[in-house]
Scaffold this motif. Structure first.
Motif, PDB file in Angstrom:
ATOM      1  N   THR A 254       0.863  -1.176   0.000  1.00 27.73           N
ATOM      2  CA  THR A 254       0.000   0.000   0.000  1.00 27.73           C
ATOM      3  C   THR A 254       0.898   1.222   0.000  1.00 27.73           C
ATOM      4  O   THR A 254       1.744   1.383   0.879  1.00 27.73           O
ATOM      5  CB  THR A 254      -0.914   0.015   1.234  1.00 27.73           C
ATOM      6  OG1 THR A 254      -1.751  -1.148   1.210  1.00 27.73           O
ATOM      7  CG2 THR A 254      -1.798   1.255   1.232  1.00 27.73           C
ATOM      8  N   TYR A 255       0.724   2.098  -0.987  1.00 29.98           N
ATOM      9  CA  TYR A 255       1.592   3.241  -1.200  1.00 29.98           C
ATOM     10  C   TYR A 255       0.809   4.531  -0.977  1.00 29.98           C
ATOM     11  O   TYR A 255      -0.294   4.702  -1.519  1.00 29.98           O
ATOM     12  CB  TYR A 255       2.164   3.225  -2.615  1.00 29.98           C
ATOM     13  CG  TYR A 255       2.991   1.987  -2.898  1.00 29.98           C
ATOM     14  CD1 TYR A 255       4.369   1.998  -2.723  1.00 29.98           C
ATOM     15  CD2 TYR A 255       2.387   0.796  -3.305  1.00 29.98           C
ATOM     16  CE1 TYR A 255       5.131   0.863  -2.972  1.00 29.98           C
ATOM     17  CE2 TYR A 255       3.138  -0.342  -3.551  1.00 29.98           C
ATOM     18  CZ  TYR A 255       4.518  -0.300  -3.387  1.00 29.98           C
ATOM     19  OH  TYR A 255       5.261  -1.430  -3.622  1.00 29.98           O
ATOM     20  N   GLN A 256       1.368   5.448  -0.198  1.00 25.92           N
ATOM     21  CA  GLN A 256       0.715   6.715   0.090  1.00 25.92           C
ATOM     22  C   GLN A 256       0.984   7.691  -1.050  1.00 25.92           C
ATOM     23  O   GLN A 256       2.137   7.924  -1.430  1.00 25.92           O
ATOM     24  CB  GLN A 256       1.227   7.295   1.408  1.00 25.92           C
ATOM     25  CG  GLN A 256       0.456   8.532   1.867  1.00 25.92           C
ATOM     26  CD  GLN A 256       0.873   8.981   3.249  1.00 25.92           C
ATOM     27  OE1 GLN A 256       1.597   8.272   3.941  1.00 25.92           O
ATOM     28  NE2 GLN A 256       0.426  10.144   3.653  1.00 25.92           N
TER      29      GLN A 256
ATOM     30  N   LEU B 109      -6.609   4.752   4.826  1.00 19.82           N
ATOM     31  CA  LEU B 109      -5.654   3.661   5.037  1.00 19.82           C
ATOM     32  C   LEU B 109      -6.035   2.796   6.231  1.00 19.82           C
ATOM     33  O   LEU B 109      -5.170   2.226   6.905  1.00 19.82           O
ATOM     34  CB  LEU B 109      -4.244   4.246   5.244  1.00 19.82           C
ATOM     35  CG  LEU B 109      -3.706   5.102   4.095  1.00 19.82           C
ATOM     36  CD1 LEU B 109      -2.340   5.683   4.457  1.00 19.82           C
ATOM     37  CD2 LEU B 109      -3.616   4.297   2.805  1.00 19.82           C
TER      38      LEU B 109
ATOM     39  N   GLY C 283      -4.227   6.690  -0.991  1.00 20.56           N
ATOM     40  CA  GLY C 283      -3.290   5.589  -1.173  1.00 20.56           C
ATOM     41  C   GLY C 283      -3.628   4.737  -2.380  1.00 20.56           C
ATOM     42  O   GLY C 283      -4.691   4.875  -3.004  1.00 20.56           O
TER      43      GLY C 283
END
Length: 260
Positions: free
Chosen positions: A78-80, A106, A133
């Protein structure tokens, strides 16, 4: 002669005293404490100090370019947005069981999902600056192609614009259904599951898919299966009915699962 001798001796004594005193105090300016200090002049030498930048009064380091978030999503996670990845339109060649989500939060709940998609083909996803995200699993690396553009995906696809989100798939999922990532291979001809309510978790939907596939071929006759929820650890009875390419299962604690 006696008087003259005394005068000579007196002059000799005075001269000796003068010499002794001047040797200590430097009467003639060539030594002692009263001698002028020597000063070395550097007026004509160039300064060795670093240059002063215009408009400043002190030496400053040269300006540094501000760091930007990466434009490649290398793998699962999971990428912000804005921190781990830049917004923009990204492409992945997909992969077996490739699944992705655009997120508004998130917390790991279905309510965080803005749009999602799954499938083995290539995917193109537009990640907006307002997204919090981006989650991806079992997909090849995502590479940003541009800052703007429409988003389309193949397989289980999602088309998004700045104002609308439309989900399309090989089968017609209900509007409130969310496609889930595959946790295992095909079961009874079904490769995907979807959660039909916000209270239905994807891990449970996958357990329903595996249990129904193991129970026999699809049938329009309602069939009951038992599936254990990885979230609660409890077993729930689900009644499943096949309607062509889509199987709908209901039961448990208000759970709804779609298999396709």
């Amino acid at each position: 002669m006696a008087a003259g001798g005394r005068r000579v001796r007196a002059l000799f004594v005075v001269a000796a005293v003068v010499v002794a005193v001047c040797g200590v105090s430097g009467c003639f300016g060539s030594g002692g404490r009263s001698a002028a200090p020597r000063v070395t002049r550097h007026d004509s030498e160039e300064s060795r100090l670093p240059p002063i930048y215009p408009g400043t009064t002190a030496s400053l380091p040269p300006p540094r370019e501000s760091a930007r978030a990466p434009t490649i999503v290398p793998g699962d996670g999971t990428y912000q947005v804005g921190v781990d990845i830049e917004p923009g339109t990204y492409r992945s060649e997909g992969g077996r069981g490739c699944y992705w989500e655009r997120l508004r939060g998130l917390d790991g709940t279905m309510d965080d999902v803005i749009a999602n998609g799954a499938g083995t083909g290539s995917h193109v996803v537009k990640i907006l600056p307002t997204d919090v995200g981006f989650n991806t699993r079992r997909c090849s690396a995502w590479t940003r192609e541009s800052d703007v553009g429409a988003t389309t995906t193949t397989g289980t696809t999602t088309t998004t614009t700045t104002t609308t989100t439309t989900t399309t798939a090989p089968v017609a999922l209900p509007d409130d259904a969310q496609a889930c990532p595959s946790e295992a291979g095909p079961a009874g001809g079904f490769t995907q599951s979807a959660a039909g309510t916000s209270g239905t978790s994807c891990p449970f939907a996958e357990q329903v898919r595996l249990a129904y596939g193991a129970s026999g071929p699809p049938s329009s006759t309602p069939r009951q299966i038992d599936a254990v929820s990885p979230v609660t650890g409890e077993s729930y009875t689900m009644t499943c009915t096949s309607t062509g390419s889509l199987v709908e299962c209901r039961g448990g604690d208000g759970a709804v699962v779609y298999l396709y």
